[in-house]
Design a protein around this motif. Structure first.
Motif, short mmCIF file in Angstrom:
data_model
loop_
_atom_site.label_atom_id
_atom_site.label_comp_id
_atom_site.label_asym_id
_atom_site.label_seq_id
_atom_site.Cartn_x
_atom_site.Cartn_y
_atom_site.Cartn_z
N ASP A 65 0.83 -1.21 0.00
CA ASP A 65 0.00 0.00 0.00
C ASP A 65 0.86 1.26 0.00
OD1 ASP A 65 -2.34 -1.45 -0.02
OD2 ASP A 65 -2.69 -1.29 2.13
N ASP A 66 1.89 1.25 0.84
CA ASP A 66 2.79 2.41 0.92
C ASP A 66 3.46 2.67 -0.42
OD1 ASP A 66 2.14 2.71 3.59
OD2 ASP A 66 3.95 1.70 4.34
N ARG A 70 3.11 5.88 -2.85
CA ARG A 70 4.29 6.65 -3.30
C ARG A 70 4.22 6.87 -4.81
NH1 ARG A 70 10.21 4.19 -4.14
NH2 ARG A 70 11.08 5.97 -5.26
N VAL A 71 3.86 5.83 -5.55
CA VAL A 71 3.71 5.99 -7.00
C VAL A 71 2.69 7.08 -7.32
CG1 VAL A 71 2.96 4.84 -9.13
CG2 VAL A 71 4.39 3.60 -7.50
N ALA A 72 1.56 7.05 -6.61
CA ALA A 72 0.52 8.05 -6.84
C ALA A 72 1.04 9.46 -6.56
CB ALA A 72 -0.70 7.74 -5.98
N ARG A 73 1.73 9.64 -5.42
CA ARG A 73 2.25 10.96 -5.05
C ARG A 73 3.23 11.50 -6.08
NH1 ARG A 73 3.03 8.54 -0.09
NH2 ARG A 73 5.28 8.58 -0.44
N GLU A 74 4.19 10.65 -6.46
CA GLU A 74 5.27 11.13 -7.33
C GLU A 74 4.81 11.38 -8.76
OE1 GLU A 74 9.17 9.91 -6.99
OE2 GLU A 74 9.04 9.23 -4.90
N LEU A 75 3.68 10.78 -9.15
CA LEU A 75 3.17 11.01 -10.50
C LEU A 75 2.00 11.98 -10.53
CD1 LEU A 75 3.28 7.33 -11.86
CD2 LEU A 75 5.01 9.13 -12.10
N ALA A 76 1.72 12.60 -9.38
CA ALA A 76 0.56 13.48 -9.26
C ALA A 76 0.60 14.65 -10.23
CB ALA A 76 0.42 13.99 -7.83
N GLY A 77 1.80 15.09 -10.56
CA GLY A 77 1.93 16.26 -11.42
C GLY A 77 1.79 15.98 -12.90
N LEU A 78 1.67 14.70 -13.29
CA LEU A 78 1.56 14.36 -14.71
C LEU A 78 0.09 14.39 -15.12
CD1 LEU A 78 4.20 11.48 -14.97
CD2 LEU A 78 4.51 13.96 -15.17
#
Length: 448
Positions: A65-66, A70-78
């Motif tokens: 889950d973590d 993390r994937v979601a957070r780091e790709l949020a700007g795309l």
């Protein structure tokens, strides 16, 4: 009116959630820069496949889950990018809703785990899909770890005129009619199937035929995202592919290597067409070779072995294992040892030296005659009056096993055994001798 899709056919490592997450992040950024607006990862990509009893640990699922978060957070700007991440999930279903005034207590909850996929967009989880059909045959034991899902998943990928309604399935779901049918009824225009399906000879064609059946039944084009890499005794060959709505092949990724397989989905009036490149098929023998090479490379690499060591006999089995090891690891990481005994024929020496010379690997000769004579002397009283037979021949094999394991223990390289399936099946091999080692490269190949 075009949606570009990228399949991240990558080699994910079991238990390395941070590393797998980084692979997905890097792949998503590269795909996005190249115009893709949907990135698809294979089944259970975030944790690797198959994690077996690690799935039973709550801390393992939480770490997954973590990693997904993390994937979601780091790709949020795309902006506009949708990412499908294969991952295990957990949730609670209550029992006894009437108890405690209708409140559900922690002790009343049944912990569930699902083989699932999260659909991410701009930092949010917009959908979660749980695999409905859980295989429990051959190497699969999913009913031990997971609860079947009940729902369907249809989401929109792309923006404006390029938007496509995508129906998501996981591996075994696509082998049955109902999940795909329900997905179409919910409005899907394109099926995306994420998978981790072990290799055997001819399996790639079998998958394509099965998915063609699914496409014919639904009338929907399909993109199949498949894992690549070796894990213990199984290999996943990649070969992700795409099918048109008429079930013809639209494109295929290469097998046995990482690849960012790209497919363009174009809408012409009401019809959807997929444009992709097709990697030519290599044939059964070539695929089998690639599978064995990948299996050796990943077993050593993922487990941290610095190299491999094997005993050369001059025969075809050890020659084959040596060639596979060199292709997998490079000559500098392979060591060979010839261990002559009183039974060793001259041709065995000659051929062993020639093999090592051709492949440019380290070659050593260590005589086992002193040890063999010592064994015979110690057993002379017990064997008095009895002729020499396979007993003495097996002693030499066991001495060689001790020598190879000693070198392995001292220098860290793993011993590759050289026995084939025919020998294993008929017992034509020596326990604690030529069966001694850490990885049996050709144990599933018949002598023929």
């Amino acid at each position: 009116m075009t949606l570009k899709i990228c399949v991240a056919q990558l080699n994910y490592c079991v238990g390395d959630m941070p590393g797998n997450a980084q692979k997905i992040i890097d792949a998503a950024r590269a795909a996005y820069a190249d115009g893709a607006r949907l990135l698809v990862t294979p089944e259970l990509a975030i944790c690797g496949y198959a994690a077996e009893d690690l799935f039973l640990r709550a801390s393992f699922i939480e770490a997954c889950d973590d990693a997904v978060n993390r994937v979601a957070r780091e790709l949020a700007g795309l902006k506009g990018l949708t990412v499908i991440v294969g991952t295990p999930t957990h949730g609670n279903t209550g029992r006894g809703d009437e108890a405690a005034g209708g409140l559900r207590t922690k002790s009343m909850a049944v912990q569930q785990r699902h083989n699932a996929a999260r659909v991410l967009r701009e930092g949010e989880v917009i959908a979660t899909y749980a695999k409905r059909e859980l295989p429990n045959y051959q190497v699969f034991d999913e009913r031990r770890y997971f609860t079947p899902g009940q729902g369907i998943c249809v989401f929109e990928a792309g923006e404006g005129e390029s938007a496509v309604r995508v129906g998501l399935l996981i591996c075994e779901d696509a082998w049955f009619e109902e999940p795909a049918r329900l997905t179409k009824e919910a409005g899907a225009e394109l099926l995306v199937v994420i998978n981790a399906s072990p290799f055997h000879v001819g399996k790639g064609n079998e998958r394509e035929v099965m998915m063609q059946n699914r496409v014919r039944a639904t009338g929907l084009p399909l993109i199949y995202a498949h894992l690549v890499g070796g894990q213990d005794e199984i290999v996943f060959e990649g070969r992700s592919f795409a099918l048109q709505a008429d079930a013809t092949l639209a494109g295929r990724a290469p097998g046995f290597k990482e690849n960012m397989f790209q497919a363009q989905v174009e809408r012409a009036q009401a019809a959807i067409k997929i444009i992709a490149t097709t990697e030519p098929e290599r044939g059964d023998d070539a695929e089998l070779w690639d599978a064995l090479v990948l299996g050796v490379r990943d077993y050593l690499g993922k487990n941290g072995f610095p190299g491999a060591i094997l005993g050369l006999s001059g025969g075809i089995d050890s020659a084959l294992v040596l060639a596979l090891a060199v292709d997998a690891l490079g000559a500098d990481k392979v060591r060979t040892v010839m261990m002559p005994s009183p039974y060793t024929a001259d041709i065995s020496w000659i051929d062993a030296r020639e093999m090592a010379h051709r492949l440019q690997v380290r070659y050593d000769e260590i005589s086992i005659v002193p040890e063999f004579d010592a064994f015979k002397a110690s057993l002379a009283g017990e064997f008095k009056g009895l002729p020499e037979d396979t007993t003495e021949e097996n002693i030499q094999a066991r001495i060689r096993g001790v020598f190879l394991m000693a070198l392995s223990n001292k220098f860290g390289s793993i011993v590759l055994t050289t026995g084939n399936k025919s020998e294993m099946a008929t017992g034509y091999c020596t326990l604690y001798g030529d069966m001694a080692g850490g990885f049996a490269v050709i144990k599933d190949l018949l002598k023929t």
